[in-house]
Each structure stands twice: as C-alpha cells, then as structure tokens.
Design a protein around this motif. Sequence first.
Motif, mmCIF file in Angstrom:
data_model
loop_
_atom_site.group_PDB
_atom_site.id
_atom_site.type_symbol
_atom_site.label_atom_id
_atom_site.label_comp_id
_atom_site.label_asym_id
_atom_site.label_seq_id
_atom_site.Cartn_x
_atom_site.Cartn_y
_atom_site.Cartn_z
ATOM 1 N N LEU A 60 0.781 -1.230 0.000
ATOM 2 C CA LEU A 60 0.000 0.000 0.000
ATOM 3 C C LEU A 60 0.819 1.290 0.000
ATOM 4 C CD1 LEU A 60 -2.858 -0.866 2.547
ATOM 5 C CD2 LEU A 60 -2.951 -0.918 0.039
ATOM 6 N N ALA A 61 2.086 1.224 0.343
ATOM 7 C CA ALA A 61 2.853 2.443 0.579
ATOM 8 C C ALA A 61 3.210 3.217 -0.683
ATOM 9 C CB ALA A 61 4.138 2.111 1.348
ATOM 10 N N GLY A 62 3.131 2.588 -1.827
ATOM 11 C CA GLY A 62 3.598 3.239 -3.046
ATOM 12 C C GLY A 62 2.787 4.435 -3.494
ATOM 13 N N GLY A 63 1.525 4.540 -3.056
ATOM 14 C CA GLY A 63 0.672 5.596 -3.593
ATOM 15 C C GLY A 63 0.372 6.728 -2.643
ATOM 16 N N VAL A 64 1.148 6.876 -1.549
ATOM 17 C CA VAL A 64 0.855 7.915 -0.563
ATOM 18 C C VAL A 64 2.079 8.794 -0.311
ATOM 19 C CG1 VAL A 64 -0.864 6.440 0.541
ATOM 20 C CG2 VAL A 64 1.481 6.439 1.405
ATOM 21 N N GLN A 65 1.854 9.891 0.394
ATOM 22 C CA GLN A 65 2.959 10.815 0.700
ATOM 23 C C GLN A 65 3.955 10.205 1.681
ATOM 24 O OE1 GLN A 65 1.857 14.887 1.811
ATOM 25 N NE2 GLN A 65 3.426 14.853 3.401
ATOM 26 N N SER A 66 3.426 9.598 2.753
ATOM 27 C CA SER A 66 4.288 8.940 3.744
ATOM 28 C C SER A 66 3.524 7.800 4.377
ATOM 29 C CB SER A 66 4.754 9.920 4.820
ATOM 30 O OG SER A 66 3.659 10.381 5.591
ATOM 31 N N TYR A 67 4.254 6.765 4.758
ATOM 32 C CA TYR A 67 3.629 5.564 5.325
ATOM 33 C C TYR A 67 4.553 5.043 6.425
ATOM 34 C CZ TYR A 67 0.923 1.142 5.098
ATOM 35 O OH TYR A 67 0.121 0.063 5.361
ATOM 36 N N LEU A 68 4.108 5.197 7.674
ATOM 37 C CA LEU A 68 4.846 4.681 8.826
ATOM 38 C C LEU A 68 4.158 3.408 9.298
ATOM 39 C CD1 LEU A 68 6.930 4.815 11.125
ATOM 40 C CD2 LEU A 68 5.327 6.330 12.356
ATOM 41 N N ALA A 69 4.866 2.283 9.235
ATOM 42 C CA ALA A 69 4.325 0.987 9.640
ATOM 43 C C ALA A 69 4.967 0.581 10.958
ATOM 44 C CB ALA A 69 4.593 -0.063 8.563
ATOM 45 N N THR A 70 4.133 0.283 11.965
ATOM 46 C CA THR A 70 4.643 0.008 13.302
ATOM 47 C C THR A 70 4.153 -1.331 13.814
ATOM 48 O OG1 THR A 70 2.760 1.048 14.449
ATOM 49 C CG2 THR A 70 4.599 2.486 13.793
ATOM 50 N N ASP A 71 4.922 -1.886 14.746
ATOM 51 C CA ASP A 71 4.528 -3.126 15.411
ATOM 52 C C ASP A 71 5.184 -3.156 16.775
ATOM 53 O OD1 ASP A 71 3.193 -5.931 14.400
ATOM 54 O OD2 ASP A 71 4.660 -6.259 15.993
ATOM 55 N N ILE A 72 4.558 -3.840 17.719
ATOM 56 C CA ILE A 72 5.118 -3.932 19.061
ATOM 57 C C ILE A 72 6.388 -4.778 19.094
ATOM 58 C CG2 ILE A 72 3.817 -5.978 19.772
ATOM 59 C CD1 ILE A 72 3.420 -4.657 22.486
ATOM 60 N N SER A 73 6.564 -5.637 18.087
ATOM 61 C CA SER A 73 7.651 -6.617 18.075
ATOM 62 C C SER A 73 8.840 -6.158 17.239
ATOM 63 C CB SER A 73 7.134 -7.949 17.514
ATOM 64 O OG SER A 73 8.188 -8.796 17.147
#
Length: 216
Positions: A60-73
């Motif tokens: 999904l990240a290719g079509g947006v201005q910025s994409y921060l993906a987070t996880d607890i692990s």
Amino acid sequence: MMNAMSDARFWDRTSRRYARSAIADRAGYERTLERAAALLGADHRVLELGCGTGTTALRLAGGVQSYLATDISPGMIGIAEERRAEAGAAPALSFRAATAEEIAAEAGRFDVVLGFNYLHLVRDLPGTLRSVQALLAEDGIFISKTPCLGDMNPLLRWVLLPAMRALGLAPHVTSFRLEELEAQMEAARLEIRAVEWHATKGGDDRPFIVARRVSR
C-alpha cells in the motif's frame, strides 16, 4: 509495561514462523487491500498499527505521501525491513517498533490510520481507540479489520485459545462482539462510515470497518 513486554516477546519468538505462514484467504485479503487502497490518496500521511512483517505496508505504501508501519515486536519489524530492502520498495515507507500509545504521545497527525488483525490483540481496547482518535488529523479515517472473537464459536474462546496460551502457542487476545467494537469506536469519537465483509471462504467474523474522526 510487563504485559506489553511479554506480548512483544511472544511475537519476537514467533516472527520467523509467522513470516513463513500463508494467507488463509488470499482472495479476501486482496479485496481488503483493494478497498483500503481506494481510500488512500497521494497526499495522505498513513500510519499502520500492528504491521507484522510488512506484507500490507509493502503493497500500500507506493501511492501515498508517507507511510509509517509500526509493530510492538522488534523481531517483526526486523523482518519487515529485510523485505523492504529485498523489494527496493517505496521511499515513502518506514518501519518502527512502537505502540499506538507511544506514537500518539508524539507530535504529528495522520490522515489515515490502519489496523489489520490488530484490535483483538491489544490489552486496552478503549485506550487504544482513544490513541487512534488522537493520532488522526481532522476528518481523518481509521480503517480496521480484526476478528470479533465474541461472535465466533465459544469453544474457540473458552477452551482452545486458553489452552494454547497456557502452552505459549497463542498471544493474548481480547474477545468482543461486533456491536461491542462499534460501541467502543463511537465512544472514542470514531464515527463508523462503513462495515463490510470480505471473506471468500466460510463465515466471516472479521469486519472491515471505516470510521471517521470526529472532534466532539
């Protein structure tokens, strides 16, 4: 803190096995990606909570201005970084080990917050939803898809999952019905705009929900 740490340790231990596991309903997953992508714009700042090993973020990240993906692990995030390097993926994409509460405590807001297979894993659902609301810009949207265990077979909730947790084979999970999840979202000032069902195999207890941030 100890609960969060134990959750992170569980996912760290299982991260490599999780990364190798197949998506059970590929067609349903593709439908979810299609619907989510249709709600994302080129100027959107996007946050994904509970990104796991980055499969959805990389799509999904290719079509947006910025994409921060987070996880607890940190273990999951490490694999996600490996996958990003292999794919040479979108410069807009970054990964970080963090919780919704940690991100909400910082400056900055997001146009879209995503949480796929996430809400049933948090220990404080009302608190997490309040953090999501705080993370959203004015009129921002929250897109989620998560199992409503309260609507599933009681044998799973009361026998199988507790037994698996006792053996260290399953994480902490929170059981709620769809109507309870909807009420919690509304209480957190997240106005539900759509509820959809994307499964193509068997029953579907994983509603795809789009909710809009409201100020009051």
